[in-house]
Design an enzyme around this catalytic site. Structure first.
Site, PDB file in Angstrom:
ATOM      1  N   GLU A 192     -35.838  11.069  79.055  1.00  0.00           N
ATOM      2  CA  GLU A 192     -34.673  11.932  79.290  1.00  0.00           C
ATOM      3  C   GLU A 192     -33.699  11.686  78.146  1.00  0.00           C
ATOM      4  O   GLU A 192     -33.199  10.559  77.978  1.00  0.00           O
ATOM      5  CB  GLU A 192     -33.992  11.620  80.630  1.00  0.00           C
ATOM      6  CG  GLU A 192     -32.816  12.560  80.877  1.00  0.00           C
ATOM      7  CD  GLU A 192     -31.939  12.248  82.108  1.00  0.00           C
ATOM      8  OE1 GLU A 192     -31.014  13.028  82.362  1.00  0.00           O
ATOM      9  OE2 GLU A 192     -32.177  11.212  82.757  1.00  0.00           O
ATOM     10  N   ASP A 229     -29.619   7.325  75.617  1.00  0.00           N
ATOM     11  CA  ASP A 229     -28.269   7.806  75.345  1.00  0.00           C
ATOM     12  C   ASP A 229     -27.618   6.731  74.477  1.00  0.00           C
ATOM     13  O   ASP A 229     -28.134   5.623  74.338  1.00  0.00           O
ATOM     14  CB  ASP A 229     -27.474   7.995  76.653  1.00  0.00           C
ATOM     15  CG  ASP A 229     -26.323   8.986  76.520  1.00  0.00           C
ATOM     16  OD1 ASP A 229     -26.343  10.030  77.186  1.00  0.00           O
ATOM     17  OD2 ASP A 229     -25.387   8.712  75.728  1.00  0.00           O
ATOM     18  N   ASP A 271     -24.915  18.105  74.490  1.00  0.00           N
ATOM     19  CA  ASP A 271     -23.706  18.630  73.850  1.00  0.00           C
ATOM     20  C   ASP A 271     -24.131  19.874  73.061  1.00  0.00           C
ATOM     21  O   ASP A 271     -25.050  19.792  72.240  1.00  0.00           O
ATOM     22  CB  ASP A 271     -23.122  17.574  72.896  1.00  0.00           C
ATOM     23  CG  ASP A 271     -22.693  16.324  73.657  1.00  0.00           C
ATOM     24  OD1 ASP A 271     -22.107  16.471  74.742  1.00  0.00           O
ATOM     25  OD2 ASP A 271     -22.969  15.210  73.176  1.00  0.00           O
TER      26      ASP A 271
HETATM   27  C1  LIG Z   1     -22.764  16.378  78.041  1.00  0.00           C
HETATM   28  S1  LIG Z   1     -23.425  14.786  78.228  1.00  0.00           S
HETATM   29  C2  LIG Z   1     -24.693  15.016  79.487  1.00  0.00           C
HETATM   30  C3  LIG Z   1     -25.044  13.734  80.178  1.00  0.00           C
HETATM   31  C4  LIG Z   1     -26.044  13.890  81.333  1.00  0.00           C
HETATM   32  N1  LIG Z   1     -27.335  14.342  80.873  1.00  0.00           N
HETATM   33  C5  LIG Z   1     -25.529  14.833  82.389  1.00  0.00           C
HETATM   34  O1  LIG Z   1     -26.037  15.960  82.465  1.00  0.00           O
HETATM   35  O2  LIG Z   1     -24.631  14.421  83.145  1.00  0.00           O
HETATM   36  C6  LIG Z   1     -24.387  14.586  76.760  1.00  0.00           C
HETATM   37  C7  LIG Z   1     -24.875  13.162  76.547  1.00  0.00           C
HETATM   38  O3  LIG Z   1     -25.711  13.131  75.400  1.00  0.00           O
HETATM   39  C8  LIG Z   1     -25.435  11.932  74.681  1.00  0.00           C
HETATM   40  N2  LIG Z   1     -25.835  12.184  73.286  1.00  0.00           N
HETATM   41  C9  LIG Z   1     -25.572  13.294  72.555  1.00  0.00           C
HETATM   42  N3  LIG Z   1     -26.121  13.197  71.332  1.00  0.00           N
HETATM   43  C10 LIG Z   1     -26.750  11.995  71.293  1.00  0.00           C
HETATM   44  C11 LIG Z   1     -27.508  11.317  70.312  1.00  0.00           C
HETATM   45  N4  LIG Z   1     -27.751  11.862  69.112  1.00  0.00           N
HETATM   46  N5  LIG Z   1     -28.007  10.100  70.599  1.00  0.00           N
HETATM   47  C12 LIG Z   1     -27.792   9.535  71.817  1.00  0.00           C
HETATM   48  N6  LIG Z   1     -27.075  10.134  72.796  1.00  0.00           N
HETATM   49  C13 LIG Z   1     -26.566  11.345  72.542  1.00  0.00           C
HETATM   50  C14 LIG Z   1     -23.949  11.703  74.873  1.00  0.00           C
HETATM   51  O4  LIG Z   1     -23.612  10.339  74.671  1.00  0.00           O
HETATM   52  C15 LIG Z   1     -23.751  12.161  76.316  1.00  0.00           C
HETATM   53  O5  LIG Z   1     -23.871  11.092  77.233  1.00  0.00           O
END
Ligand SMILES: C[S@@+](CC[C@H](N)C(=O)[O-])C[C@H]1O[C@@H](n2cnc3c(N)ncnc32)[C@H](O)[C@@H]1O
Length: 222
Positions: free
Chosen positions: A50, A75, A124
């Protein structure tokens, strides 16, 4: 940093299901590469990721439903991941783990064919054009996934962002990948399974705002 975040960081260091490699690993392959199921999960089951797991609702939720698979949430935000890791430990869910690292380094953590599926949950959307390459469904990222996925693997995407979703559909068709199923309104699709029964933290917030949830699954061009 807020006190509870610091506490959670300290706790994750003691969790047996939580891996946070030191940054020096970014320039070399991680020792568990090619051996996650055997050495980390202590079995030979398929491994599913995931990406951007946040609190890891899919990692933990799917692990509960499918004991025949291993699930690893990735993450960079450790305090969020604490939630999923703690739940998995409290409930003795031994087929769920968490890896805190940048997804851009994914090829250093997994071997060719090591991964049997990917879930991308509410990534994101990176709407600014110069950040297109940072989108987790850009062709740049799909090329990284290609290096670790087995040929039958499905990639699942859930998002509230219709523009990001349509962008992903375009990337798939422009690059010859294979779209299997998609809907712009998951909760009006008649599906009642893990797609609707597991909801992430961000998903709950978007649903409360009345937003529609888009879902897609696809596989990469061979
Ligand atoms: C909008 S949040 C969604 C979190 C979770 N999946 C949810 O739906 O509640 C996006 C997550 O992606 C992680 N993320 C984005 N780009 C990333 C990257 N290149 N490497 C690791 N984590 C990343 C961010 O830290 C964040 O926790």
């Amino acid at each position: 940093m807020a006190k509870h975040k610091l506490q959670r960081f300290a706790e994750t260091a003691t969790f047996s299901n939580f891996i946070q490699p030191p940054p020096y690993h970014y320039s070399e392959d991680y020792p568990l590469k090619g051996k996650w199921s055997k050495e980390f999960f202590k079995n030979d089951h398929p491994l599913i990721l995931e990406l951007g797991c946040g609190k890891g609702e899919y990692t933990v939720g799917l692990a509960r439903i499918h004991p025949e698979n291993n699930y690893l949430g990735m993450d960079i935000k450790g305090a969020r991941m604490w939630r999923g890791a703690k739940t998995a430990l409290d409930e003795n869910i031994s087929n769920a783990g968490f890896l805190r690292t940048h997804i851009g380094q994914i090829e250093q953590f997994f071997e060719k064919d090591e991964i049997s599926g990917i879930w991308i949950t509410f990534p994101d959307p990176q709407p600014q054009k110069p950040r297109t390459n940072k989108r987790l469904t850009s062709q740049r990222f799909l090329k990284r996934y290609e290096k670790i996925l087995n040929p039958d693997a499905l990639i699942h995407l859930k998002t509230d962002n219709a523009a990001f979703f349509d962008y992903t559909l375009e990337v798939i068709s422009e690059n010859g990948h294979k779209r299997h199923f998609h809907t712009h309104d998951l909760y009006d699709s008649g599906l009642e399974n893990e797609l609707t029964q597991i909801q992430t933290h961000y998903e709950s917030m978007f649903l409360a705002e009345g937003k529609k949830i888009c879902y897609l699954n696809f596989s990469l061009k061979q």
